[in-house]
Design an enzyme around this catalytic site. Sequence first.
Site, PDB file in Angstrom:
ATOM      1  N   ARG A 122       0.858  -1.193   0.000  1.00 44.56           N
ATOM      2  CA  ARG A 122       0.000   0.000   0.000  1.00 44.56           C
ATOM      3  C   ARG A 122       0.889   1.236   0.000  1.00 44.56           C
ATOM      4  NH1 ARG A 122      -5.460  -0.454   3.240  1.00 44.56           N
ATOM      5  NH2 ARG A 122      -6.207   0.288   1.247  1.00 44.56           N
ATOM      6  N   GLN A 127      -0.473   2.368  -6.095  1.00 43.59           N
ATOM      7  CA  GLN A 127      -1.905   2.675  -6.029  1.00 43.59           C
ATOM      8  C   GLN A 127      -2.681   2.139  -7.224  1.00 43.59           C
ATOM      9  OE1 GLN A 127      -2.275   6.909  -5.458  1.00 43.59           O
ATOM     10  NE2 GLN A 127      -2.517   6.700  -3.252  1.00 43.59           N
ATOM     11  N   ASP A 130      -3.605  -1.499  -6.687  1.00 41.63           N
ATOM     12  CA  ASP A 130      -4.228  -1.840  -5.406  1.00 41.63           C
ATOM     13  C   ASP A 130      -5.648  -2.363  -5.621  1.00 41.63           C
ATOM     14  OD1 ASP A 130      -5.119  -2.078  -2.836  1.00 41.63           O
ATOM     15  OD2 ASP A 130      -4.658  -0.022  -2.226  1.00 41.63           O
ATOM     16  N   SER A 133      -8.279  -2.126  -2.721  1.00 40.56           N
ATOM     17  CA  SER A 133      -8.967  -0.836  -2.613  1.00 40.56           C
ATOM     18  C   SER A 133     -10.020  -0.673  -3.700  1.00 40.56           C
ATOM     19  CB  SER A 133      -7.949   0.313  -2.689  1.00 40.56           C
ATOM     20  OG  SER A 133      -7.137   0.344  -1.534  1.00 40.56           O
ATOM     21  N   TYR A 228      -3.210  -0.649   7.545  1.00 39.14           N
ATOM     22  CA  TYR A 228      -4.417  -1.353   7.966  1.00 39.14           C
ATOM     23  C   TYR A 228      -4.647  -1.170   9.466  1.00 39.14           C
ATOM     24  CZ  TYR A 228      -4.342  -3.899   3.518  1.00 39.14           C
ATOM     25  OH  TYR A 228      -4.354  -4.238   2.193  1.00 39.14           O
TER      26      TYR A 228
END
Length: 381
Positions: A122, A127, A130, A133, A228
């Site tokens: 992360r 990104q 990911d 997400s 997290y």
Amino acid sequence: MKIAIARELAVNERRVALIPDVVARLVKQGLEICVEAGAGEKAFFSDALYEEAGAKVIADSGQLWGEADVLLKVSPPEPDEIGKLREGGILIGFLNPLGDPALIQKLSDRRVTALSMEMVPRTSRAQSMDALSSQANIAGYKAVLIASANLPKYFPMLTTAAGTIRPAKVLILGAGVAGLQAIATARRLGAIVEAFDIRPEVKEQVQSLGAKFVDVTLEEDTVAEGGYAKEISEQAKQRTREVLTEHVAASDVVITTAQVPGKKAPVLVTADMVAQMKPGSVIVDLASDQGGNCEGSEAGKNVQKNGVTIMGPINLPASMPVHASEVYAKNLSALLKLMVTKEGELDLNFEDDIIEGACVTHGGEIRSERVKQALGVAVGQ
């Protein structure tokens, strides 16, 4: 290099690893793309669309799996599919490595190089890859829609000839990607929204979306590796429940999103809290398949407790397969870009932090220390 797209066999899995638009871009880069017949049908992408994009449609799954240099999936492979994988081949998808380390061991025994989308770091650079997400964003959105569909009242405030109708009160527990999207969606529908997270640094994000942040002071570290939420002590859990009880009781809708990778989801809503909610209220537990954030929730079922509907949906992203597949395909495409040279050759560079983080097996070995630990726990070591 041959890249294959497998047809998903998991129950209620409607997503596909690559969509035709992304396939067309990869073909232009000189890559050979093969698609298992029917792979995109449940996501409304026909075999004909893949052929128009330049892919070859193959009916024989054994041939597809056996000849692939890189095989792309959404859900983890079924037990009988693992034997179809070519030794030395690459498998990329959601593999649930911390929740099902035995599967990772089987892939290692098969000498498959497995990259788990759950393990992509992360970081800012990662990104675009990911997938957790991108899919959680969809889950948060859909959770609000199914809550509103099951709530026996309006979400927004309405002024009518018969008088003013007060807006619904929505409480979101967990302000990660799913929680933040749930906040935004509930606000768009006109609800009054509160949100809670054990990580105090998300307070500004919650407030920026127009929700009130429920403050609970915990005198311990609440953030794990990768940003997290971290599993907290029993004392901290009890303190959290004491504060949340009043807010849960006052809510028409509670949406819970709190999960700890590889571990049972923390219980945030107890049976006593449910008993204090108004009849007709709705709880949507997005962690039901990991044990549940709400006592009494059941994965894949809707249950009634004291007039409260507790919903335990599984795999909500798959219920929106068009856009879920689209964003997942872009995640995979971005990851492939790191692994494939301009000449179309495979370059698995373990000095790259993203490749290193995502790769869980290679050369007959489990590379991830976290997976090794999970496997040790699973076999009682």
